[in-house]
Enzyme design. Structure first.
Site, PDB file in Angstrom:
ATOM      1  N   HIS A  72      58.525  28.135  61.853  1.00 37.21           N
ATOM      2  CA  HIS A  72      58.665  27.710  60.450  1.00 37.21           C
ATOM      3  C   HIS A  72      58.505  26.190  60.299  1.00 37.21           C
ATOM      4  O   HIS A  72      59.186  25.560  59.496  1.00 37.21           O
ATOM      5  CB  HIS A  72      60.017  28.121  59.863  1.00 37.21           C
ATOM      6  CG  HIS A  72      60.222  29.605  59.788  1.00 37.21           C
ATOM      7  ND1 HIS A  72      59.984  30.328  58.649  1.00 37.21           N
ATOM      8  CD2 HIS A  72      60.643  30.504  60.720  1.00 37.21           C
ATOM      9  CE1 HIS A  72      60.252  31.615  58.877  1.00 37.21           C
ATOM     10  NE2 HIS A  72      60.649  31.752  60.130  1.00 37.21           N
ATOM     11  N   ASN A 145      63.077  35.969  54.663  1.00 34.90           N
ATOM     12  CA  ASN A 145      61.613  35.952  54.684  1.00 34.90           C
ATOM     13  C   ASN A 145      61.071  36.678  53.460  1.00 34.90           C
ATOM     14  O   ASN A 145      61.828  37.299  52.724  1.00 34.90           O
ATOM     15  CB  ASN A 145      61.094  36.670  55.945  1.00 34.90           C
ATOM     16  CG  ASN A 145      61.147  35.791  57.189  1.00 34.90           C
ATOM     17  OD1 ASN A 145      61.209  34.560  57.103  1.00 34.90           O
ATOM     18  ND2 ASN A 145      61.127  36.419  58.340  1.00 34.90           N
ATOM     19  N   HIS A 336      71.349  27.561  58.710  1.00 35.95           N
ATOM     20  CA  HIS A 336      72.050  28.256  59.789  1.00 35.95           C
ATOM     21  C   HIS A 336      72.662  29.535  59.242  1.00 35.95           C
ATOM     22  O   HIS A 336      73.436  29.496  58.286  1.00 35.95           O
ATOM     23  CB  HIS A 336      73.142  27.331  60.356  1.00 35.95           C
ATOM     24  CG  HIS A 336      74.000  27.971  61.398  1.00 35.95           C
ATOM     25  ND1 HIS A 336      73.557  29.007  62.183  1.00 35.95           N
ATOM     26  CD2 HIS A 336      75.276  27.717  61.797  1.00 35.95           C
ATOM     27  CE1 HIS A 336      74.539  29.352  63.016  1.00 35.95           C
ATOM     28  NE2 HIS A 336      75.579  28.598  62.794  1.00 35.95           N
ATOM     29  N   TYR A 359      70.377  28.966  65.485  1.00 36.91           N
ATOM     30  CA  TYR A 359      70.138  27.976  64.423  1.00 36.91           C
ATOM     31  C   TYR A 359      70.912  26.682  64.639  1.00 36.91           C
ATOM     32  O   TYR A 359      70.395  25.589  64.468  1.00 36.91           O
ATOM     33  CB  TYR A 359      70.429  28.595  63.045  1.00 36.91           C
ATOM     34  CG  TYR A 359      69.335  29.571  62.649  1.00 36.91           C
ATOM     35  CD1 TYR A 359      68.374  29.223  61.734  1.00 36.91           C
ATOM     36  CD2 TYR A 359      69.239  30.818  63.244  1.00 36.91           C
ATOM     37  CE1 TYR A 359      67.346  30.094  61.389  1.00 36.91           C
ATOM     38  CE2 TYR A 359      68.226  31.696  62.918  1.00 36.91           C
ATOM     39  CZ  TYR A 359      67.276  31.324  61.987  1.00 36.91           C
ATOM     40  OH  TYR A 359      66.261  32.185  61.668  1.00 36.91           O
TER      41      TYR A 359
HETATM   42 FE1  HDD Z   1      64.514  32.311  62.277  1.00 41.00          FE
HETATM   43  C1  HDD Z   1      63.876  29.088  61.440  1.00 41.00           C
HETATM   44  C2  HDD Z   1      63.891  33.280  59.044  1.00 41.00           C
HETATM   45  C3  HDD Z   1      64.763  35.605  63.220  1.00 41.00           C
HETATM   46  C4  HDD Z   1      65.497  31.335  65.342  1.00 41.00           C
HETATM   47  N1  HDD Z   1      63.974  31.379  60.576  1.00 41.00           N
HETATM   48  C5  HDD Z   1      63.767  30.029  60.431  1.00 41.00           C
HETATM   49  C6  HDD Z   1      63.435  29.731  59.068  1.00 41.00           C
HETATM   50  C7  HDD Z   1      63.436  30.916  58.387  1.00 41.00           C
HETATM   51  C8  HDD Z   1      63.781  31.945  59.341  1.00 41.00           C
HETATM   52  C9  HDD Z   1      63.135  31.123  56.925  1.00 41.00           C
HETATM   53  C10 HDD Z   1      63.103  28.353  58.512  1.00 41.00           C
HETATM   54  C11 HDD Z   1      64.309  27.687  57.952  1.00 41.00           C
HETATM   55  C12 HDD Z   1      63.919  26.364  57.331  1.00 41.00           C
HETATM   56  O1  HDD Z   1      63.200  26.398  56.337  1.00 41.00           O
HETATM   57  O2  HDD Z   1      64.310  25.351  57.885  1.00 41.00           O
HETATM   58  N2  HDD Z   1      64.284  34.090  61.341  1.00 41.00           N
HETATM   59  C13 HDD Z   1      64.146  34.264  59.984  1.00 41.00           C
HETATM   60  C14 HDD Z   1      64.308  35.674  59.686  1.00 41.00           C
HETATM   61  C15 HDD Z   1      64.532  36.318  60.848  1.00 41.00           C
HETATM   62  C16 HDD Z   1      64.536  35.321  61.893  1.00 41.00           C
HETATM   63  C17 HDD Z   1      64.239  36.259  58.280  1.00 41.00           C
HETATM   64  C18 HDD Z   1      64.785  37.765  61.101  1.00 41.00           C
HETATM   65  C19 HDD Z   1      65.375  38.551  60.280  1.00 41.00           C
HETATM   66  N3  HDD Z   1      65.001  33.289  63.980  1.00 41.00           N
HETATM   67  C20 HDD Z   1      65.074  34.643  64.155  1.00 41.00           C
HETATM   68  C21 HDD Z   1      65.574  34.935  65.493  1.00 41.00           C
HETATM   69  C22 HDD Z   1      65.810  33.724  66.097  1.00 41.00           C
HETATM   70  C23 HDD Z   1      65.439  32.705  65.125  1.00 41.00           C
HETATM   71  C24 HDD Z   1      65.805  36.319  66.070  1.00 41.00           C
HETATM   72  C25 HDD Z   1      66.329  33.390  67.472  1.00 41.00           C
HETATM   73  C26 HDD Z   1      67.001  34.182  68.222  1.00 41.00           C
HETATM   74  N4  HDD Z   1      64.594  30.531  63.246  1.00 41.00           N
HETATM   75  C27 HDD Z   1      65.091  30.361  64.483  1.00 41.00           C
HETATM   76  C28 HDD Z   1      65.238  28.913  64.894  1.00 41.00           C
HETATM   77  C29 HDD Z   1      64.688  28.179  63.619  1.00 41.00           C
HETATM   78  C30 HDD Z   1      64.329  29.328  62.699  1.00 41.00           C
HETATM   79  C31 HDD Z   1      64.620  28.569  66.194  1.00 41.00           C
HETATM   80  C32 HDD Z   1      63.567  27.169  63.818  1.00 41.00           C
HETATM   81  C33 HDD Z   1      63.968  25.951  63.037  1.00 41.00           C
HETATM   82  C34 HDD Z   1      65.299  26.222  62.572  1.00 41.00           C
HETATM   83  O3  HDD Z   1      65.702  27.450  63.013  1.00 41.00           O
HETATM   84  O4  HDD Z   1      65.980  25.477  61.892  1.00 41.00           O
HETATM   85  O5  HDD Z   1      66.563  28.608  65.134  1.00 41.00           O
END
Ligand code: HDD
Length: 695
Positions: A72, A145, A336, A359
């Site tokens: 993202h 999402n 988060h 997060y």
């Molecule tokens: Fe995630 C970012 C949505 C599964 C780990 N995720 C991130 C963002 C969104 C989502 C919208 C961007 C937030 C922003 O605008 O800063 N992610 C989802 C959805 C998921 C999902 C709807 C499943 C239902 N994500 C998911 C899993 C993991 C992560 C299973 C890790 C185990 N996601 C992350 C992250 C991020 C992230 C690595 C990258 C940057 C951040 O968090 O701030 O922690």
């Protein structure tokens, strides 16, 4: 200007405008008299170490970048507010979901998933829809999402999935695209991805606008009321403007013409006062119905079909303010899933549980330490009082002596109090430690089939084309075969159609399709009743009928659309009754940046447009992308030059229900406007014969 809310007032304390009535200084506040020449030993001599202004300026510049989000990375955000309209008092202790008099400030960030920060907006991808509610009880983040399911069931597979979808490790190709071997290799070996891949191959992955896409919390969460009673909940955002998509050929061209297409659209709509709006809906499932479904509520690869549990509209989200600074706000916002307020709690969904760890962890590396919650965009409007101290970038000056609990030196403060505190939902759990997927997560196909069955014919065609495109980019043939074999478990016709396009043997054994549908899943069934904020091109050259242009501008603006006059050059064209102002020059735009096109009358104007390849292409391309096309009087001639001479390749006349509205008499009639507006509101016309139209 909107009324400032608590968050806006808080931000006002840190807003600075160095361009306003001020002099240039160093970071130490020392006025600078020359920032264009470094301090040298002689005019042509070497730069001196003691030039503190030079060193500070370069050092700061060298450190301007922070790591982009691991997923993202590319996004755009805005502030706004949330209001509850149908209070959920019976179900939750969360005040912002109970009190209709409250306007809770929010920050929302939309994003693509796979691409880097600088990648194009209109790629085939999931879109993030993350909302931070600055409630009076603390921050609540709904990190969702635009698709209601996810690729995997257990978060431990997230690094595997992301490594597969991201550009390949040796050459970092392809950027922001899932059409490559590693992703599809993962997909064929991990059948739990099947349902989400159906969504990803559908038009949902190509939103026309962030303002025109749904949002989903994805997981089943829990609402908890004041008595501690829990109710399962799925969160839904429904856009006021309807859910609309681009078409694939168009997205690829937009990525070149305007890589910021979705970001710009959001920004411009808010600047123009066309405030994006969504309805919050909830699907509520009483705790005792946890096992009443033929899927597991804890499985994030499943939806609860709306026909089984209706979506109850409960609130309204409006975005009304663009950020002042992209980096400070949109880049540094830290979402988060673990940010919940009393009245909202988690479930044991293993994907959700993994996110609770990830997060917080990711912000530490991305934002450089534990004090990112003090960054202006992340700060709660609720009071923050605790014993957290020190760390990189601490920007609070805590004046208390006792930074521990319990203490007597500070009168026991900050004190733990039961009233208003978050209490975790009391759920009984027990079991042996075990690394195992629950049997109730084993069905990977029924809902993928449900999705497929629910699509209209044109949605199915788009899905087949998407699979063919993506697999057609996969070099390793056995991967193509593996995916097709897997698709046979969804629907035999789908598998055969994909196989035929990618040169692999169609599966011999047909599988049974359960035949069930969920009409709510099809975009064809979404409301198509508004043309608000739709961009409509009016093509003009010297001699254009001034009356037509005036009437069209007035009539289209009156229903909230954005008409723009396009001509070969910027400035004005000489219309039949004087100059007509040009909004943009044709070479700077393209039909892909508009929702519809009209050719007004004016003999000379139309003759000039016919001789201009870009005008002819404009109309032909708009036709190819299913857009509404209007022509008045002589304007119809341009449609003929674009080979849409009122007759398609089967010799049938194009009609208004195919979105081509023609009026041979000159002058804009009410009937023409009405038919054209309906054609634009329909969004796209997929009942055209497009095969012969050049790409
Ligand atoms: Fe995630 C970012 C949505 C599964 C780990 N995720 C991130 C963002 C969104 C989502 C919208 C961007 C937030 C922003 O605008 O800063 N992610 C989802 C959805 C998921 C999902 C709807 C499943 C239902 N994500 C998911 C899993 C993991 C992560 C299973 C890790 C185990 N996601 C992350 C992250 C991020 C992230 C690595 C990258 C940057 C951040 O968090 O701030 O922690």
């Amino acid at each position: 200007m909107t009324t400032p809310d608590d968050k806006d007032r808080q931000l006002d304390q840190v807003r600075v405008n160095p361009n306003h009535d001020s002099r240039l200084t160093t970071d130490q506040g020392i006025p600078v008299d020359d920032t264009d020449n470094s301090l040298k030993a002689g005019e042509r001599g070497p730069t001196l170490m003691e030039d503190f202004h030079f060193r500070e300026k370069i050092t700061h510049f060298d450190h301007e970048r922070i790591p982009e989000r691991v997923v993202h990375a590319r996004g755009a955000g805005a502030y706004g507010y949330f209001e509850v309209t149908d209070p959920l008092t019976e179900y939750t202790a969360a005040e912002f979901l109970r009190d209709t008099s409250l306007r809770t400030p929010v920050f929302v960030r939309f994003s693509t998933v796979a691409g880097s920060r600088g990648s194009a907006d209109t790629v085939r991808d999931v879109r993030g829809f993350a909302t931070k509610f600055y409630t009076r009880q603390g921050n609540f983040d709904l990190v969702g999402n635009n698709m209601p399911v996810f690729f995997i069931q257990d978060g431990i597979k997230f690094p595997d999935f992301v490594h597969a979808v991201k550009p390949e490790p040796n050459n970092e190709i392809p950027q922001a695209s899932s059409a490559h071997d590693t992703l599809w290799d993962f997909v064929q070996l991990q059948p739990e991805t099947t349902h989400m891949m159906m969504w990803l191959m559908s038009d949902r992955a190509l939103p026309r606008s962030f303002r025109m896409m749904q949002g989903f919390g994805v997981h089943t969460f829990r609402l908890v009321n004041e008595e501690g009673v829990g109710t399962f909940v799925k969160f839904h955002w429904k856009p006021k403007l309807g859910t609309h998509s681009l078409v694939w050929d168009e997205t690829q061209k937009i990525a070149g013409k305007d890589p910021d297409f979705n970001r710009r659209d959001l920004w411009e709509a808010i600047e123009a006062g066309n405030l994006p709006e969504w309805e919050l809906g909830v699907q509520l499932v009483p705790a005792d119905r946890e096992h009443a479904f033929d899927f597991d509520l804890l499985d994030a690869t499943k939806i609860i079909p709306e026909e089984e549990v209706p979506v109850r509209p409960v609130g309204r989200l409006v975005l009304d303010r663009n950020p002042d600074n992209f980096f400070a706000e949109t880049e540094q916002v830290a979402f988060h899933l673990g940010n919940v307020v009393p009245g909202i709690d988690f479930t044991n969904d293993p994907l959700l549980q993994a996110r609770l760890f990830s997060y917080l962890d990711t912000q530490l590396i991305r934002l450089g330490g534990p004090n990112f919650t003090q960054l202006p965009v992340n700060r709660a409007v609720a009071d923050v009082r605790n014993h957290q101290r020190d760390g990189y970038h601490q920007s609070m000056v805590h004046t208390s002596r006792a930074a521990y609990h319990p203490n007597s030196l500070s009168g026991g403060c900050p004190a733990v109090v039961a009233e208003g505190a978050f209490t975790h939902y009391q759920e009984r759990v027990d079991g042996n430690k075990i690394r195992k997927r629950s049997e109730s997560f084993a069905d990977h196909y029924s809902q993928a089939t449900l999705f497929w069955n629910s699509m209209s014919d044109w949605e199915k065609e788009h899905i087949v084309s998407a699979f063919r495109f993506e697999l057609g980019k996969v070099d390793h043939r056995p991967i193509r075969e593996g995916v097709v074999a897997n698709l046979n478990n969804v629907d035999h016709d789908l598998a055969v159609a994909v196989a035929e396009g990618v040169g692999v043997e169609p599966p011999a054994q047909p599988t049974t399709n359960h035949g069930r549908t969920s009409p709510a899943l099809s975009q064809a069934n979404a409301p198509h009743d508004s043309i608000e904020t739709r961009k409509i091109a009016i093509l003009a050259a010297d001699g254009v009928d001034t009356g037509d242009v005036r009437s069209l501008r007035e009539a289209l603006s009156a229903v909230g659309a954005i008409p723009e006059v396009l001509a070969a050059r910027d400035g004005t064209v000489e219309g039949s009754e004087g100059p007509v102002e040009v909004t943009r020059a044709l070479p700077t735009v393209g039909s892909v940046l508009y929702d519809a096109v009209i050719v007004p009358g004016g003999k000379e104007s139309v003759t000039a447009l016919e001789a201009d390849g870009s005008a002819v292409q404009f109309v032909a391309e708009a036709f190819k992308h299913g857009k509404a096309i209007g022509a008045i009087g002589d304007g119809i001639r341009l449609l003929s030059s674009a080979r849409l001479n009122g007759v398609n390749n089967h010799g049938e006349a194009l009609t208004a229900d195919q979105g081509v509205v023609m009026q041979s008499a000159s002058g804009v009639t009410g009937e023409f406007v009405e038919q054209f507006v309906m054609a634009v509101a329909a969004h796209r016309h997929h009942n055209r014969d497009l095969a012969p139209v050049p790409a």
